[in-house]
Enzyme design. Structure first.
Site, mmCIF file in Angstrom:
data_model
loop_
_atom_site.group_PDB
_atom_site.id
_atom_site.type_symbol
_atom_site.label_atom_id
_atom_site.label_comp_id
_atom_site.label_asym_id
_atom_site.label_seq_id
_atom_site.Cartn_x
_atom_site.Cartn_y
_atom_site.Cartn_z
ATOM 1 N N THR A 167 0.833 -1.203 0.000
ATOM 2 C CA THR A 167 0.000 0.000 0.000
ATOM 3 C C THR A 167 0.869 1.255 0.000
ATOM 4 O OG1 THR A 167 -1.549 -1.251 1.383
ATOM 5 C CG2 THR A 167 -1.963 1.100 1.140
ATOM 6 N N ARG A 193 7.785 -2.840 2.741
ATOM 7 C CA ARG A 193 7.948 -2.912 4.202
ATOM 8 C C ARG A 193 8.271 -4.334 4.614
ATOM 9 N NH1 ARG A 193 3.232 1.185 6.433
ATOM 10 N NH2 ARG A 193 3.936 2.917 5.140
ATOM 11 N N SER A 253 6.166 3.744 8.788
ATOM 12 C CA SER A 253 5.014 4.469 9.306
ATOM 13 C C SER A 253 4.646 4.095 10.738
ATOM 14 C CB SER A 253 3.834 4.266 8.363
ATOM 15 O OG SER A 253 2.787 5.095 8.730
ATOM 16 N N LYS A 289 10.102 3.760 0.370
ATOM 17 C CA LYS A 289 9.076 4.151 -0.601
ATOM 18 C C LYS A 289 9.686 5.158 -1.567
ATOM 19 C CE LYS A 289 5.726 6.844 0.896
ATOM 20 N NZ LYS A 289 4.442 7.394 1.355
ATOM 21 N N THR A 305 -7.663 2.226 -1.368
ATOM 22 C CA THR A 305 -6.836 2.553 -0.203
ATOM 23 C C THR A 305 -5.400 2.873 -0.619
ATOM 24 O OG1 THR A 305 -8.183 1.210 1.268
ATOM 25 C CG2 THR A 305 -5.895 1.562 1.923
ATOM 26 N N GLU A 322 -8.448 9.393 4.451
ATOM 27 C CA GLU A 322 -8.673 7.963 4.615
ATOM 28 C C GLU A 322 -9.122 7.702 6.049
ATOM 29 O OE1 GLU A 322 -6.028 5.219 2.168
ATOM 30 O OE2 GLU A 322 -4.585 6.560 3.111
ATOM 31 N N GLU A 323 -9.860 6.599 6.210
ATOM 32 C CA GLU A 323 -10.361 6.241 7.536
ATOM 33 C C GLU A 323 -9.227 5.889 8.502
ATOM 34 O OE1 GLU A 323 -9.663 2.990 8.456
ATOM 35 O OE2 GLU A 323 -8.817 2.709 6.450
ATOM 36 N N SER A 324 -8.032 5.608 7.951
ATOM 37 C CA SER A 324 -6.897 5.191 8.763
ATOM 38 C C SER A 324 -6.132 6.377 9.341
ATOM 39 C CB SER A 324 -5.968 4.343 7.902
ATOM 40 O OG SER A 324 -5.604 5.057 6.729
ATOM 41 N N LYS A 333 -0.510 12.411 2.807
ATOM 42 C CA LYS A 333 -1.327 12.827 3.929
ATOM 43 C C LYS A 333 -0.425 13.539 4.929
ATOM 44 C CE LYS A 333 -1.423 8.115 5.884
ATOM 45 N NZ LYS A 333 -0.946 7.185 4.854
ATOM 46 N N ARG A 341 -8.909 -6.528 7.545
ATOM 47 C CA ARG A 341 -9.611 -5.335 8.014
ATOM 48 C C ARG A 341 -11.079 -5.455 7.627
ATOM 49 N NH1 ARG A 341 -5.229 -2.657 9.527
ATOM 50 N NH2 ARG A 341 -3.531 -2.093 8.099
HETATM 51 C C1 VG1 Z 1 -2.836 1.250 5.761
HETATM 52 C C2 VG1 Z 1 -4.098 2.081 5.736
HETATM 53 C C3 VG1 Z 1 -4.118 2.960 4.501
HETATM 54 C C4 VG1 Z 1 -2.847 3.819 4.476
HETATM 55 C C5 VG1 Z 1 -1.631 2.933 4.567
HETATM 56 C C6 VG1 Z 1 -0.347 3.719 4.664
HETATM 57 O O1 VG1 Z 1 -2.807 0.395 4.639
HETATM 58 O O2 VG1 Z 1 -5.239 1.258 5.765
HETATM 59 O O3 VG1 Z 1 -5.274 3.755 4.531
HETATM 60 O O4 VG1 Z 1 -2.793 4.583 3.297
HETATM 61 O O5 VG1 Z 1 -1.711 2.101 5.719
HETATM 62 O O6 VG1 Z 1 -0.374 4.581 5.755
HETATM 63 P P1 VG1 Z 1 -3.227 -1.148 4.719
HETATM 64 O O7 VG1 Z 1 -2.943 -1.697 3.363
HETATM 65 O O8 VG1 Z 1 -2.419 -1.769 5.819
HETATM 66 O O9 VG1 Z 1 -4.683 -1.160 5.074
HETATM 67 V V1 VG1 Z 1 1.049 4.999 6.525
HETATM 68 O O10 VG1 Z 1 0.711 6.179 7.603
HETATM 69 O O11 VG1 Z 1 1.388 3.440 7.124
HETATM 70 O O12 VG1 Z 1 2.176 5.317 5.374
HETATM 71 CO CO CO Z 2 2.360 7.011 8.274
#
Ligand code: VG1
Ligand code: CO
Length: 544
Positions: free
Chosen positions: A19, A23, A114, A127, A345, A364-366, A377, A497
C-alpha cells in the site's frame, strides 16, 4: 572522474511494494544487498536525467542512517547531481513531499514503516515518491517490482559515510549532497496556509492542547510550530524526541496506542484539543475534550470548514476519500455542491486528482487527511487546520461535531482488525466471500438485506488506469455497509480489516454508542465471512 563501482547481485523474492512502499522486518533489510537491490531497481525504472535532484529522508527509525548512507552513494553512481537529505536523516513524510516539490527534485526516497514498530527486531520500509511529491503510482511500483526480479548488479561509488548531522554541502562522487534543516521549509509552508495570528490569539486567551508525537518524527516539527511559532507553552508536545525504537511502542495514533492521550482527553483535566501523529508524521488523531472524532468524520468536518483557512478560501474544488472511508464526506460534498471521488486505499491514488485540481482535500479512515499543499497525507497539517477552525469559530470540538451531525447526519463507523493471522486463512476467507458475492444481493442478515455486493475496482478519472480487487463490499438496502480487505502494509502473516458503517439522519439517533449502533453489521460480517473460523479469533485485535 569518480569511479563507479558495479556490484554483482541476485534477486530477492518478494520485493513488491505494498500500500505504501516496501515494508519488511529490519532483519530482512539487513541482508547484504537487500536494500541496494530495491533502490537500484527504482533507479533503473525511473532513469534519472543526468544531474537530477533526489530527496532522501526518513522517520528516524532503526536502520535509517545505514540505508541513507548507502542510498547517497548509489544516487551519486546513478547520475543524480544533487541529493537533499534531512539533517540526522530525518524528514517526515509530508515534509519530504514538500521538499521534493519545493526544490524541483525528480523524486525522493522516504524511509519509513510508518505506524509499524521500530528497532532491530521490528519493521523498516522504503518508498519512492515521484516529482509531484507523491507516492509512485502503480505503473511505477509494478515496474520496480518487475525489475527486482531480474536485477543482476547495483551501482555505487567509493566514498566514506558523511556526517548526516551537520547542515551544509559535501561532495559524494560527482554529486553534491546537501544536508538541510528538516523542519524549516515545512513550518514556513504551514504558516503560509493557516491563520497563525488567530491561533496565537486563541492560545493567549487560554486555549490549551496536548500533542503526543509518540517518540516519532513529528516531535521536532510540532515543537517548532506549536510551541515555537504558535506560542503554546513548553510541554504541550509530549514524547517529542524521535527515538529509533519509538520507546518500544507502536507509533500508531489510535485509541489503543495513544491511550494515555485518550484517557487525558476524557478526564477532568482535559485540554481543549488532544492530537497525535504516527511514526512518519502523515497520520493524525483528533480528540476534543470528552469527544473523540473518527478520521472519517474529521475529513468531513474539515472539508465543511476548510475555507476558513486563508489558503483555501473560495477554492474547495472537490473531496476525495478512499473507498473504505465513511461516506460522511460525501454528504458535505453534496451540501456544498462539489464532486466527491472514491479511490482505493493508499495515498498514491489521490495524486492525479490533486495534480489535476479536481480535489482540494482528501482523506482515509486510517487517520490520514491532507490537501493539495503536498502529495502525502499530513498529520500536523490536519491538526493545524482544526486549530485554525476552532480559533476562528470560537467553539469546542464537541460543539463542532454536534453541529455537523445535526446538519449532515452521522455515519457511525468502526474498523475491526485481525492482525498477524495465517495467510492461508485470510486467503480462504476472502475467496469464500468472493465466491458468494453473486448470491448475496437479496440475502437477509437479521434486519439487513443486501442490495449490492462486489469487488471494488477503480478507474482513475484522470489517466484511465484501472486498479481491480481493491476490497470486497457488501452494501445493504438501508445504506449501511461492510467492507473486507487485506492489509498491504503488514510484515508478518496477513491482517484482515473489516470496515463497518451505518448512517443516521440528522433527526435520528446521532449521539449513541458506536459499537451498539453497528451490532447488526458486526453480526452480518461474521455470517458472511465466517471470520472466527478462518482467523481462529473470536474478537478483533484492534478496533478503531
Ligand atoms: C494502511 C491504511 C491505509 C494507508 C496505509 C499507509 O494500509 O489502511 O489507509 O494509506 O496504511 O499509511 P493497509 O494496506 O495496511 O490497510 V502509513 O501512515 O502506514 O504510510
Ligand atoms: Co504514516
Amino acid at each position: 572522474m569518480t569511479q563507479i563501482v558495479t556490484v554483482p547481485t541476485t534477486p530477492f523474492e518478494g520485493q513488491a511494494p505494498g500500500t505504501s512502499g516496501l515494508r519488511k522486518k529490519v532483519k530482512v533489510f539487513q541482508q547484504p544487498g537487500y536494500a541496494e537491490n530495491f533502490i537500484q531497481s527504482v533507479f533503473d525504472v525511473v532513469q534519472p536525467e543526468p544531474g537530477a535532484v533526489l530527496v532522501i529522508g526518513g522517520d528516524g527509525r532503526f536502520h535509517n542512517r545505514t540505508v541513507i548512507q548507502q542510498a547517497i552513494r548509489m544516487a551519486a553512481a546513478n547520475g543524480y547531481g544533487r541529493v537533499i537529505v534531512g539533517q540526522g536523516g530525518i524528514l517526515s513524510t509530508p515534509a519530504a513531499s514538500h521538499v521534493i516539490r519545493k526544490y524541483g527534485a525528480s523524486g525522493g526516497l522516504v524511509l519509513s514503516a510508518s505506524h509499524n514498530p521500530g528497532g532491530p527486531d521490528e519493521d523498516f520500509g522504503i518508498k519512492y515518491n515521484i516529482a509531484n511529491g507523491g507516492p509512485a503510482p502503480e505503473s511505477v511500483t509494478g515496474a520496480v517490482h518487475g525489475r527486482t526480479g531480474t536485477i543482476d548488479r547495483w551501482l555505487t561509488v567509493e566514498a566514506d559515510d558523511i556526517d548526516l548531522d551537520r547542515i551544509g554541502e559535501v561532495p559524494v562522487g560527482a554529486a553534491k549532497v546537501q544536508i538541510i534543516d528538516p523542519v524549516a521549509d515545512y513550518a514556513d509552508l504551514m504558516e503560509a496556509l493557516f491563520d497563525f495570528a488567530a491561533i496565537r490569539k486563541a492560545v493567549s486567551s487560554g486555549f490549551t492542547m496536548r500533542f503526543d508525537a509518540m517518540s516519532a518524527v513529528t516531535g521536532p516539527y510540532a515543537k517548532a510550530i506549536l510551541e515555537g511559532r504558535l506560542g503554546f507553552p513548553a510541554g504541550t508536545v509530549v514524547n517529542g524526541e524521535p527515538l529509533e525504537d519509538f520507546g518500544g511502542h507502536h507509533p500508531d495514533p489510535n485509541l489503543i496506542h495513544a491511550k494515555a492521550l485518550y484517557d487525558l482527553m476524557m478526564s477532568a483535566e482535559a485540554p481543549d484539543l488532544g492530537a497525535a501523529s504516527d511514526g512518519d508524521g502523515d497520520r493524525n488523531l483528533i480528540i476534543g475534550r470528552h469527544r473523540f472524532i473518527t478520521p472519517s468524520d474529521s475529513l468531513a468536518m474539515l472539508a465543511a470548514n476548510i475555507e476558513i483557512a486563508p489558503a483555501y478560501r473560495g477554492r474547495l474544488s472537490g473531496i476525495a476519500r478512499s473507498m473504505p472511508t465513511s461516506a460522511a464526506a460525501d454528504r458535505v460534498a453534496e451540501g456544498l455542491g462539489v464532486p466527491v471521488f472514491e479511490t482505493p486505499t493508499g495515498w498514491k491514488f489521490f495524486g492525479n486528482l490533486l495534480d489535476a485540481g479536481r480535489v482540494t482535500i482528501c482523506g482515509e479512515e486510517s487517520a490520514g487527511t491532507g490537501s493539495d499543499h503536498v502529495r502525502e497525507k499530513d498529520g500536523l497539517w490536519a491538526v493545524l487546520l482544526w486549530l485554525n477552525i476552532l480559533a476562528v469559530r470560537g467553539i469546542s470540538v464537541d460543539e463542532l461535531a454536534r453541529e455537523h451531525w445535526a446538519r449532515y447526519g452521522r455515519n457511525y463507523y468502526a474498523r475491526h482488525d485481525y492482525e498477524g493471522i495465517a495467510s492461508e486463512g485470510a486467503k480462504a476467507l476472502m475467496d469464500g466471500i468472493t465466491a458468494r458475492l453473486p448470491m448475496l444481493p437479496g440475502s437477509r442478515f437479521g434486519a439487513l438485506t443486501v442490495g449490492q455486493a462486489d469487488s471494488f475496482s477503480y478507474t482513475d478519472p484522470v489517466d484511465g488506469s484501472v486498479s481491480a480487487n481493491q476490497g470486497l463490499r457488501v452494501l445493504f438496502e438501508d445504506g449501511s455497509r461492510i467492507v473486507f480487505r487485506l492489509s498491504g502494509t503488514g510484515t508478518q502473516g496477513a491482517t484482515l480489516r473489516v470496515y463497518l458503517e451505518r448512517y443516521e439522519p440528522p433527526l435520528g439517533d446521532i449521539d449513541a454508542d458506536t459499537g451498539t449502533m453497528l451490532q447488526p453489521q458486526i453480526e452480518a460480517a461474521e455470517a458472511i465471512a465466517a471470520i472466527a473460523q478462518h482467523t481462529g479469533r473470536s474478537a478483533p485485535d484492534v478496533i478503531t
